[in-house]
Each structure stands twice: as C-alpha cells, then as structure tokens.
Motif scaffolding. Sequence first.
Motif, short mmCIF file in Angstrom:
data_model
loop_
_atom_site.label_atom_id
_atom_site.label_comp_id
_atom_site.label_asym_id
_atom_site.label_seq_id
_atom_site.Cartn_x
_atom_site.Cartn_y
_atom_site.Cartn_z
N SER A 299 30.11 16.91 43.36
CA SER A 299 28.67 16.77 43.12
C SER A 299 28.09 18.03 42.47
CB SER A 299 27.94 16.46 44.44
OG SER A 299 28.45 15.30 45.03
N LEU A 300 28.75 18.48 41.44
CA LEU A 300 28.33 19.72 40.79
C LEU A 300 26.96 19.57 40.15
CD1 LEU A 300 31.76 20.77 39.35
CD2 LEU A 300 30.29 22.25 40.71
N LYS A 301 26.21 20.68 40.20
CA LYS A 301 24.87 20.73 39.64
C LYS A 301 24.82 21.74 38.49
CE LYS A 301 22.90 19.86 44.23
NZ LYS A 301 21.98 20.35 45.29
N PRO A 302 23.89 21.59 37.56
CA PRO A 302 23.79 22.55 36.44
C PRO A 302 23.63 23.99 36.92
CG PRO A 302 22.54 20.59 35.93
CD PRO A 302 23.00 20.44 37.36
N GLU A 303 22.97 24.19 38.06
CA GLU A 303 22.79 25.55 38.56
C GLU A 303 24.10 26.15 39.09
OE1 GLU A 303 21.03 22.85 39.39
OE2 GLU A 303 20.52 22.82 41.54
N GLY A 304 25.14 25.36 39.11
CA GLY A 304 26.45 25.86 39.49
C GLY A 304 27.20 26.50 38.33
N THR A 305 26.59 26.48 37.14
CA THR A 305 27.19 27.11 35.98
C THR A 305 27.28 28.60 36.19
OG1 THR A 305 26.45 25.40 34.45
CG2 THR A 305 26.92 27.57 33.52
N ALA A 306 28.50 29.13 36.13
CA ALA A 306 28.71 30.55 36.41
C ALA A 306 30.17 30.89 36.15
CB ALA A 306 28.36 30.88 37.86
N VAL A 307 30.45 32.17 36.18
CA VAL A 307 31.84 32.62 36.24
C VAL A 307 32.21 32.72 37.71
CG1 VAL A 307 33.51 34.41 35.67
CG2 VAL A 307 31.65 33.86 34.07
N TYR A 308 33.27 32.08 38.09
CA TYR A 308 33.71 32.07 39.48
C TYR A 308 34.87 33.06 39.63
CZ TYR A 308 30.80 28.08 40.57
OH TYR A 308 29.72 27.26 40.80
N TYR A 309 34.72 33.94 40.62
CA TYR A 309 35.69 34.99 40.87
C TYR A 309 36.35 34.80 42.23
CZ TYR A 309 33.36 37.53 37.08
OH TYR A 309 32.82 37.91 35.87
N CYS A 310 37.62 35.04 42.27
CA CYS A 310 38.37 35.03 43.52
C CYS A 310 38.45 36.46 44.06
CB CYS A 310 39.77 34.49 43.24
SG CYS A 310 40.89 34.48 44.65
N ASN A 311 38.38 36.58 45.37
CA ASN A 311 38.51 37.88 46.02
C ASN A 311 39.47 37.76 47.19
OD1 ASN A 311 37.31 39.65 48.53
ND2 ASN A 311 37.28 40.77 46.60
N ALA A 312 40.26 38.79 47.38
CA ALA A 312 41.18 38.82 48.52
C ALA A 312 41.12 40.18 49.18
CB ALA A 312 42.60 38.51 48.07
N GLY A 313 41.15 40.18 50.49
CA GLY A 313 41.16 41.42 51.24
C GLY A 313 42.27 41.39 52.26
N GLY A 314 42.93 42.52 52.42
CA GLY A 314 44.01 42.59 53.39
C GLY A 314 44.62 43.96 53.41
N THR A 315 45.91 44.01 53.68
CA THR A 315 46.59 45.30 53.75
C THR A 315 47.85 45.29 52.89
OG1 THR A 315 47.80 44.58 55.72
CG2 THR A 315 45.76 45.81 56.06
N ARG A 316 48.10 46.43 52.30
CA ARG A 316 49.35 46.66 51.54
C ARG A 316 49.57 48.16 51.59
NH1 ARG A 316 50.90 47.97 46.22
NH2 ARG A 316 52.94 47.09 45.68
N GLY A 317 50.18 48.60 52.67
CA GLY A 317 50.17 50.02 52.93
C GLY A 317 48.82 50.33 53.55
N GLY A 318 47.81 50.45 52.75
CA GLY A 318 46.44 50.61 53.23
C GLY A 318 45.66 49.32 53.02
N ILE A 319 44.36 49.41 53.24
CA ILE A 319 43.48 48.26 53.06
C ILE A 319 43.19 48.06 51.58
CG2 ILE A 319 41.17 47.36 53.55
CD1 ILE A 319 41.28 48.93 56.19
N PHE A 320 43.16 46.81 51.13
CA PHE A 320 42.80 46.55 49.74
C PHE A 320 41.78 45.44 49.64
CE2 PHE A 320 44.49 42.40 48.78
CZ PHE A 320 45.49 42.22 49.71
N SER A 321 41.08 45.45 48.53
CA SER A 321 40.19 44.35 48.14
C SER A 321 40.40 44.15 46.65
CB SER A 321 38.73 44.69 48.44
OG SER A 321 37.89 43.63 48.00
N ALA A 322 40.83 42.97 46.28
CA ALA A 322 41.17 42.71 44.88
C ALA A 322 40.33 41.56 44.33
CB ALA A 322 42.65 42.37 44.76
N TRP A 323 40.10 41.61 43.02
CA TRP A 323 39.33 40.58 42.33
C TRP A 323 40.16 39.95 41.22
CZ3 TRP A 323 34.53 38.98 43.76
CH2 TRP A 323 33.82 39.79 44.65
N GLY A 324 39.93 38.68 41.00
CA GLY A 324 40.52 38.01 39.87
C GLY A 324 39.69 38.25 38.61
N GLN A 325 40.16 37.72 37.50
CA GLN A 325 39.50 37.95 36.23
C GLN A 325 38.31 37.02 36.02
OE1 GLN A 325 42.19 36.14 36.61
NE2 GLN A 325 41.96 34.32 35.32
N GLY A 326 38.21 35.98 36.83
CA GLY A 326 37.10 35.04 36.72
C GLY A 326 37.46 33.83 35.88
N THR A 327 36.86 32.72 36.23
CA THR A 327 37.05 31.48 35.47
C THR A 327 35.67 30.83 35.27
OG1 THR A 327 38.27 29.39 35.34
CG2 THR A 327 37.54 30.08 37.53
#
Length: 118
Positions: free
Chosen positions: A84-112
């Motif tokens: 049920s997508l709406k026109p106001e849903g038009t945007a670049v959608y980014y994925c984010n992940a947070g966790g640990t790899r040695g230390g704590i990380f927060s990573a972002w995707g390039q967007g779609t």
Amino acid sequence: QVQLVESGGGLVQAGGSLRLSCAASGSSIRINLMGWYRQAPGKQRELVAFITSSGNTNYADSVKGRFTISRDNAKNTIYLQMNSLKPEGTAVYYCNAGGTRGGIFSAWGQGTQVTVSS
C-alpha cells in the motif's frame, strides 16, 4: 570491514508493493540490530523500521500496518516488505546494521531509490 548491499528499489504506482533486501557481509561480525531508514528530498533521514537479533521489531507510525521487516540471521539479511505504498514514501531507503566486530560498529548501505507515483 562491514559491507551492506541493498536491492529491490524501483518505481511503483501508489497502492503497489515493493520488497527491499539488505545483506551484510564481513568477517567475524555479530549483528545485533538492523533497520531501514529513508530520506526524501529536502528532508532529514528518518527511521522506518528496525529488527533485533531476537526478532523484536519497531516501526514508524507512518508505516505501521503496511510495512513488514523480517530477518534471516543465517544470511545476515533483512527484508522490508512495503505494501500500500503512498507517494510520500518516495525516498532513498538506507539499510543500517549495528553490532560488534572486534569493537562496536554501525554501518550503512549505499541506499536504494523508491519512487511511488500517484
């Protein structure tokens, strides 16, 4: 290094559906939280939905009942089913992940890009 690769964006008419995917990769990563954000032209990036490693979810009020976030822990992949997508849903959608790899990380995707036509 943690990499996130998103896919599934595109052009859809209002009322239609799209499914986004985001796959995380990297050696020795332990992901706790993954989520989707979006940024429309001229607006700040906003949270759409997130999911924890145990499957708990949270959604922005604007997408509740229409979007569903899910996760495949074995593949370090999340999905966002958008109905049920709406026109106001038009945007670049980014994925984010947070966790640990040695230390704590927060990573972002390039967007779609998701474009919803009226």
